[in-house]
Design an enzyme around this catalytic site. Structure first.
Site, PDB file in Angstrom:
ATOM      1  N   ASP A  46       0.835  -1.203   0.000  1.00  0.00           N
ATOM      2  CA  ASP A  46       0.000   0.000   0.000  1.00  0.00           C
ATOM      3  C   ASP A  46       0.870   1.253   0.000  1.00  0.00           C
ATOM      4  OD1 ASP A  46      -2.862   1.108   0.494  1.00  0.00           O
ATOM      5  OD2 ASP A  46      -1.637   2.144   1.996  1.00  0.00           O
ATOM      6  N   TYR A  51       3.028   9.837   0.356  1.00  0.00           N
ATOM      7  CA  TYR A  51       4.043   9.269   1.255  1.00  0.00           C
ATOM      8  C   TYR A  51       5.466   9.607   0.797  1.00  0.00           C
ATOM      9  CZ  TYR A  51       0.036   6.443   2.805  1.00  0.00           C
ATOM     10  OH  TYR A  51      -1.199   6.025   3.258  1.00  0.00           O
ATOM     11  N   HIS A 108      -7.085   9.501  -2.464  1.00  0.00           N
ATOM     12  CA  HIS A 108      -6.659   9.389  -1.061  1.00  0.00           C
ATOM     13  C   HIS A 108      -7.604  10.098  -0.089  1.00  0.00           C
ATOM     14  CE1 HIS A 108      -2.659   9.051   1.427  1.00  0.00           C
ATOM     15  NE2 HIS A 108      -3.697   8.885   2.214  1.00  0.00           N
ATOM     16  N   SER A 144     -10.588   6.625  -0.715  1.00  0.00           N
ATOM     17  CA  SER A 144     -10.114   6.486   0.662  1.00  0.00           C
ATOM     18  C   SER A 144     -10.624   7.687   1.449  1.00  0.00           C
ATOM     19  CB  SER A 144      -8.582   6.435   0.677  1.00  0.00           C
ATOM     20  OG  SER A 144      -8.106   6.343   1.994  1.00  0.00           O
ATOM     21  N   GLN A 166     -10.880   2.912   1.486  1.00  0.00           N
ATOM     22  CA  GLN A 166      -9.916   2.665   2.570  1.00  0.00           C
ATOM     23  C   GLN A 166     -10.136   3.699   3.667  1.00  0.00           C
ATOM     24  OE1 GLN A 166      -5.351   3.405   2.895  1.00  0.00           O
ATOM     25  NE2 GLN A 166      -5.510   1.514   1.738  1.00  0.00           N
ATOM     26  N   LEU A 198      -4.599  -1.147  14.490  1.00  0.00           N
ATOM     27  CA  LEU A 198      -4.022  -1.528  15.786  1.00  0.00           C
ATOM     28  C   LEU A 198      -4.119  -0.392  16.809  1.00  0.00           C
ATOM     29  CD1 LEU A 198      -0.900  -3.503  14.496  1.00  0.00           C
ATOM     30  CD2 LEU A 198      -3.017  -4.434  15.461  1.00  0.00           C
ATOM     31  N   THR A 248       1.334  -2.320   9.081  1.00  0.00           N
ATOM     32  CA  THR A 248       2.753  -2.188   8.778  1.00  0.00           C
ATOM     33  C   THR A 248       3.567  -2.580   9.995  1.00  0.00           C
ATOM     34  OG1 THR A 248       4.346  -0.748   7.676  1.00  0.00           O
ATOM     35  CG2 THR A 248       3.109   0.239   9.486  1.00  0.00           C
ATOM     36  N   ARG A 254       6.906  -9.500  13.694  1.00  0.00           N
ATOM     37  CA  ARG A 254       5.532  -8.984  13.715  1.00  0.00           C
ATOM     38  C   ARG A 254       4.865  -9.118  12.344  1.00  0.00           C
ATOM     39  NH1 ARG A 254       5.650  -3.743  17.077  1.00  0.00           N
ATOM     40  NH2 ARG A 254       5.613  -5.028  18.934  1.00  0.00           N
TER      41      ARG A 254
HETATM   42  N1  LIG Z   1      -5.629   6.076   3.439  1.00  0.00           N
HETATM   43  C1  LIG Z   1      -5.186   6.739   4.472  1.00  0.00           C
HETATM   44  O1  LIG Z   1      -5.546   7.901   4.696  1.00  0.00           O
HETATM   45  C2  LIG Z   1      -4.223   6.084   5.412  1.00  0.00           C
HETATM   46  C3  LIG Z   1      -3.589   4.918   5.046  1.00  0.00           C
HETATM   47  N2  LIG Z   1      -2.715   4.309   5.885  1.00  0.00           N
HETATM   48  C4  LIG Z   1      -2.020   3.097   5.397  1.00  0.00           C
HETATM   49  O2  LIG Z   1      -2.109   2.075   6.358  1.00  0.00           O
HETATM   50  C5  LIG Z   1      -0.806   1.636   6.727  1.00  0.00           C
HETATM   51  C6  LIG Z   1      -0.820   1.129   8.132  1.00  0.00           C
HETATM   52  O3  LIG Z   1      -1.197   2.172   8.994  1.00  0.00           O
HETATM   53  P1  LIG Z   1      -0.876   2.150  10.537  1.00  0.00           P
HETATM   54  O4  LIG Z   1      -1.806   3.074  11.189  1.00  0.00           O
HETATM   55  O5  LIG Z   1       0.573   2.399  10.755  1.00  0.00           O
HETATM   56  O6  LIG Z   1      -1.194   0.627  10.928  1.00  0.00           O
HETATM   57  P2  LIG Z   1      -1.469  -0.079  12.304  1.00  0.00           P
HETATM   58  O7  LIG Z   1      -2.555   0.565  13.110  1.00  0.00           O
HETATM   59  O8  LIG Z   1      -1.612  -1.495  11.945  1.00  0.00           O
HETATM   60  O9  LIG Z   1      -0.137   0.167  13.130  1.00  0.00           O
HETATM   61  C7  LIG Z   1       1.086  -0.346  12.725  1.00  0.00           C
HETATM   62  C8  LIG Z   1       2.131   0.184  13.684  1.00  0.00           C
HETATM   63  O10 LIG Z   1       1.892  -0.401  14.961  1.00  0.00           O
HETATM   64  C9  LIG Z   1       3.101  -0.791  15.547  1.00  0.00           C
HETATM   65  N3  LIG Z   1       2.810  -1.963  16.371  1.00  0.00           N
HETATM   66  C10 LIG Z   1       2.244  -3.121  15.978  1.00  0.00           C
HETATM   67  N4  LIG Z   1       2.050  -3.951  17.017  1.00  0.00           N
HETATM   68  C11 LIG Z   1       2.508  -3.285  18.107  1.00  0.00           C
HETATM   69  C12 LIG Z   1       2.594  -3.614  19.487  1.00  0.00           C
HETATM   70  N5  LIG Z   1       2.169  -4.773  19.960  1.00  0.00           N
HETATM   71  N6  LIG Z   1       3.101  -2.691  20.318  1.00  0.00           N
HETATM   72  C13 LIG Z   1       3.538  -1.496  19.851  1.00  0.00           C
HETATM   73  N7  LIG Z   1       3.499  -1.132  18.550  1.00  0.00           N
HETATM   74  C14 LIG Z   1       2.994  -2.019  17.692  1.00  0.00           C
HETATM   75  C15 LIG Z   1       4.038  -1.088  14.407  1.00  0.00           C
HETATM   76  O11 LIG Z   1       5.317  -0.731  14.837  1.00  0.00           O
HETATM   77  P3  LIG Z   1       6.595  -1.690  14.714  1.00  0.00           P
HETATM   78  O12 LIG Z   1       7.340  -1.204  13.531  1.00  0.00           O
HETATM   79  O13 LIG Z   1       7.305  -1.465  16.002  1.00  0.00           O
HETATM   80  O14 LIG Z   1       6.109  -3.101  14.567  1.00  0.00           O
HETATM   81  C16 LIG Z   1       3.539  -0.159  13.296  1.00  0.00           C
HETATM   82  O15 LIG Z   1       4.274   1.037  13.260  1.00  0.00           O
HETATM   83  C17 LIG Z   1       0.078   2.837   6.446  1.00  0.00           C
HETATM   84  O16 LIG Z   1       1.431   2.516   6.327  1.00  0.00           O
HETATM   85  C18 LIG Z   1      -0.527   3.333   5.159  1.00  0.00           C
HETATM   86  O17 LIG Z   1      -0.072   2.564   4.082  1.00  0.00           O
HETATM   87  C19 LIG Z   1      -2.466   4.794   7.128  1.00  0.00           C
HETATM   88  C20 LIG Z   1      -3.072   5.950   7.553  1.00  0.00           C
HETATM   89  C21 LIG Z   1      -3.965   6.709   6.710  1.00  0.00           C
HETATM   90  O1  LIG Z   2      -2.294   7.976   4.487  1.00  0.00           O
HETATM   91  C1  LIG Z   2      -2.269   8.345   5.641  1.00  0.00           C
HETATM   92  C2  LIG Z   2      -1.150   8.781   6.407  1.00  0.00           C
HETATM   93  C3  LIG Z   2      -0.357   9.854   5.829  1.00  0.00           C
HETATM   94  C4  LIG Z   2       0.962   9.971   6.076  1.00  0.00           C
HETATM   95  N1  LIG Z   2       1.405  11.055   5.432  1.00  0.00           N
HETATM   96  C5  LIG Z   2       0.405  11.657   4.758  1.00  0.00           C
HETATM   97  C6  LIG Z   2       0.400  12.806   3.981  1.00  0.00           C
HETATM   98  C7  LIG Z   2      -0.783  13.202   3.398  1.00  0.00           C
HETATM   99  C8  LIG Z   2      -1.936  12.446   3.603  1.00  0.00           C
HETATM  100  C9  LIG Z   2      -1.917  11.318   4.402  1.00  0.00           C
HETATM  101  C10 LIG Z   2      -0.744  10.920   4.978  1.00  0.00           C
END
Ligand SMILES: NC(=O)C1=CN([C@@H]2O[C@H](COP(=O)(O)OP(=O)(O)OC[C@H]3O[C@@H](n4cnc5c(N)ncnc54)[C@H](OP(=O)(O)O)[C@@H]3O)[C@@H](O)[C@H]2O)C=CC1
Ligand SMILES: O=CCc1c[nH]c2ccccc12
Length: 298
Positions: A46, A51, A108, A144, A166, A198, A248, A254
């Site tokens: 993704d 990003y 997005h 999204s 999304q 998470l 991620t 993990r």
């Molecule tokens: N469309 C949108 O607007 C958005 C899209 N996204 C997408 O979704 C993806 C995932 O988002 P994200 O919110 O990071 O996902 P999660 O909520 O799944 O969180 C993942 C993070 O949690 C940490 N983690 C996992 N398990 C634990 C634990 N037991 N204790 C502490 N930390 C833990 C990981 O760190 P560690 O590295 O330490 O394992 C990782 O950084 C993004 O990378 C992006 O691609 C995200 C936000 C907005």
């Molecule tokens: O996609 C969600 C998280 C994120 C991280 N950086 C940016 C910048 C602009 C929109 C969303 C995000």
């Protein structure tokens, strides 16, 4: 490889657990972590223009040696892009990603990131995205962070119904997001994808769900015969709602744990209902607050 998959409304099969390159990897060289994720078994990647790391996503794919045909690559139109920006921005993504098509292209965000910036005309933006789909450059297209009014803005003139929406989905936002997921399913079988799943353990630890998740993890550990984490309980909760999971991690162990979620015994209906009910006691939204603030209870 994740053994869970979903079939989109256009017939495309999506690997149900995706590796994200936003959040922790935003603006960073993600090549090493993308390779690590692919080596662990992830094939759904993704990405997003916002990003600012699509080149290193491509580099990670090359380092992995995984054939293009076995990968499901997602990118997203940068937030705030107007209709005339869609095609040039998409072409730049293809170039940075080093591919001649993406598997899924998402809009997005339905509105500009800052008040005062020009607002995209959603039907016009969507028509540009449809043109990219018609050329075969994006096999599937979706959105999204679209709330119901944003979907209602594009559906009447859409030639292609979005395949995916999304959204931030976890039990601490489920009360406000469930109507959007339901609307999507009932209006063209739009599949929801979860990010931020998470949050209850990573960004809101100490909340009312902690003991519930611990009890379910303990039950699953006994049944599975191997340790099951509270993170896996949350991931299972997402997948059992027929929602794609985008997560991620920087840690190999993990990543394997995430993929193993698909093999765990199911949560019972009573466990899911309890997670929904207890989750509704706390509202915690982390991302895209400028889109969702007005529908949130606090
Ligand atoms: N469309 C949108 O607007 C958005 C899209 N996204 C997408 O979704 C993806 C995932 O988002 P994200 O919110 O990071 O996902 P999660 O909520 O799944 O969180 C993942 C993070 O949690 C940490 N983690 C996992 N398990 C634990 C634990 N037991 N204790 C502490 N930390 C833990 C990981 O760190 P560690 O590295 O330490 O394992 C990782 O950084 C993004 O990378 C992006 O691609 C995200 C936000 C907005
Ligand atoms: O996609 C969600 C998280 C994120 C991280 N950086 C940016 C910048 C602009 C929109 C969303 C995000």
């Amino acid at each position: 490889m994740s053994s869970v998959s979903f079939t989109l409304n256009d017939g495309t099969i999506v690997p149900g657990i995706g590796f994200g390159t936003g959040t922790a990897l935003f603006g960073k060289d993600c090549a090493g972590q993308v390779k690590q994720a692919i080596d662990a078994g992830f094939v759904h990647l993704d990405g997003a223009q916002a990003y600012n790391n699509e080149e290193s996503l491509s580099e990670g794919i090359k380092l992995s040696g995984k054939p293009r045909s076995e990968l499901f690559i997602v990118t997203k139109l940068r937030p705030g892009a107007l209709a005339e920006h869609v095609k040039p921005a998409f072409d730049a993504s293809l170039k940075k990603l080093g591919v001649d098509f993406v598997d899924l292209f998402l809009v997005h965000c339905p509105i500009a990131m800052k008040a005062g910036d020009p607002q995209p005309d959603l039907p016009e933006v969507w028509h540009e995205v449809e043109a990219i789909h018609a050329q075969g450059l994006a096999k599937s297209i979706g959105v999204s962070n679209f709330r119901i009014p944003h979907l209602q803005a594009i559906l009447p003139t859409a030639k292609v119904i979005p395949s995916v929406n999304q959204l931030e989905i976890h039990p601490y936002v489920w009360k406000t997001v469930e109507p959007i997921v339901k609307f999507g399913v009932e209006n063209g079988n739009i599949t929801a994808a979860s990010y931020g799943g998470l949050t209850p353990i990573v960004r809101a630890a100490g909340g009312p769900l902690d003991p519930v998740l611990a009890t379910v993890a303990e039950r699953l550990t006994k049944e599975f015969g191997k340790p099951v984490s509270t993170g896996q309980v949350l991931s299972k909760w997402v997948l059992q709602k027929k929602i794609i999971l985008v997560t991620t991690s920087s840690k190999e162990e993990r990543l394997r744990e995430y993929l193993q979620t698909a093999e765990l015994p199911d949560l019972t209906e009573a466990e899911i209902a309890e997670i929904d009910t207890v989750g509704a006691k706390l509202h915690k939204r982390v991302f895209m607050k400028h889109v969702f603030d007005d529908t949130d209870p606090q």
